[in-house]
Scaffold this motif. Sequence first.
Motif, PDB file in Angstrom:
ATOM      1  N   GLY A 229       0.786  -1.219   0.000  1.00  0.00           N
ATOM      2  CA  GLY A 229       0.000   0.000   0.000  1.00  0.00           C
ATOM      3  C   GLY A 229       0.817   1.267   0.000  1.00  0.00           C
ATOM      4  O   GLY A 229       0.366   2.308   0.495  1.00  0.00           O
ATOM      5  N   ALA A 230       2.031   1.246  -0.567  1.00  0.00           N
ATOM      6  CA  ALA A 230       2.909   2.408  -0.533  1.00  0.00           C
ATOM      7  C   ALA A 230       2.601   3.388  -1.661  1.00  0.00           C
ATOM      8  O   ALA A 230       2.182   2.984  -2.746  1.00  0.00           O
ATOM      9  CB  ALA A 230       4.367   1.976  -0.632  1.00  0.00           C
ATOM     10  N   PRO A 231       2.832   4.681  -1.426  1.00  0.00           N
ATOM     11  CA  PRO A 231       2.787   5.646  -2.522  1.00  0.00           C
ATOM     12  C   PRO A 231       4.081   5.555  -3.338  1.00  0.00           C
ATOM     13  O   PRO A 231       5.097   5.049  -2.851  1.00  0.00           O
ATOM     14  CB  PRO A 231       2.691   6.996  -1.800  1.00  0.00           C
ATOM     15  CG  PRO A 231       3.387   6.751  -0.500  1.00  0.00           C
ATOM     16  CD  PRO A 231       3.099   5.321  -0.131  1.00  0.00           C
ATOM     17  N   ALA A 232       4.041   6.034  -4.551  1.00  0.00           N
ATOM     18  CA  ALA A 232       5.217   5.981  -5.424  1.00  0.00           C
ATOM     19  C   ALA A 232       6.150   7.142  -5.106  1.00  0.00           C
ATOM     20  O   ALA A 232       6.313   8.083  -5.889  1.00  0.00           O
ATOM     21  CB  ALA A 232       4.786   6.010  -6.880  1.00  0.00           C
ATOM     22  N   ASP A 233       6.783   7.065  -3.967  1.00  0.00           N
ATOM     23  CA  ASP A 233       7.688   8.101  -3.488  1.00  0.00           C
ATOM     24  C   ASP A 233       9.107   7.530  -3.480  1.00  0.00           C
ATOM     25  O   ASP A 233       9.433   6.665  -2.657  1.00  0.00           O
ATOM     26  CB  ASP A 233       7.277   8.523  -2.074  1.00  0.00           C
ATOM     27  CG  ASP A 233       8.171   9.590  -1.481  1.00  0.00           C
ATOM     28  OD1 ASP A 233       9.288   9.794  -1.987  1.00  0.00           O
ATOM     29  OD2 ASP A 233       7.751  10.206  -0.488  1.00  0.00           O
TER      30      ASP A 233
END
Length: 277
Positions: A229-233
């Motif tokens: 569930g990570a953002p693309a950071d």
Amino acid sequence: MDFGIATSVTDEGIRPGVLGAAVEERGFDSLFLPEHSHIPVSRETPYPGGDLPPGALRNLDPLIALTAVAGTTSDLRLGTAVALMIQRDVFYTAKEVASLDLLSGGRVVFGVGAGWNVEEMRNHGVDPRTRGALLTEQLQALKEIWTKDEAEFHGTHIDFDPVFAWPKPARKPHPPIYVAGGGRASLERLAAHADGWLPHAVTPPEELRRVRSWLDDRGRADVRISVFGAPADPELVRGLAGAGVDEVSFLVPTLPEAETLEHLDRLKKILEPLRQE
């Protein structure tokens, strides 16, 4: 580090077979889907992440959706993040997961959790106070069913005399089991019964490093850490790599086909440089 996709497949978004093919074509390693049998209208327990994700109301059964994905892919790992095992019958779950693993050539990653929605689990006849102990016994029973020709299990919550149960999974000794949760009981379950950990992307890097060190001390350096569930950071990804994370799955909203493909293209462009580091 491996990169995956975490999303909800619903009746309003991209079809699972099309999604799986697109994820694999863009070089991602895995696809993780969540599970809810239903969402009670009235809830005494709020969603841990704030607002309830729209996909949670309409998501397809993850094992059926992943079977469709298996038919359009060849290498993509097929994961649940997470299956609500405590709301499932252990025999049907053993058969369904083994069937998917067999049909996909051993690509299943069975991610499980004890659940957060008290009303939902109560509708299944589950006592929220004992859900952790129930999940632990279910995992033990699953392994017996998957690995023994005549399986039996005798516990407090799960109890059965010898049974025949086929098919057996393609992956030996069984599909890897990943568990979610960061509490003491969840981590003890992880060390004793699982092959991987599914922490949420909001888990601080220092906690990831602490658990990695704790697992090493317990003789479980083999446990994979798969943040979901990570953002693309890019900076977040670099921090996770430094914390000993093996895999990150990036959150993709539930969208129609064209918008989903565009989103995946943007993700690929952002993440490609990180693969070279």
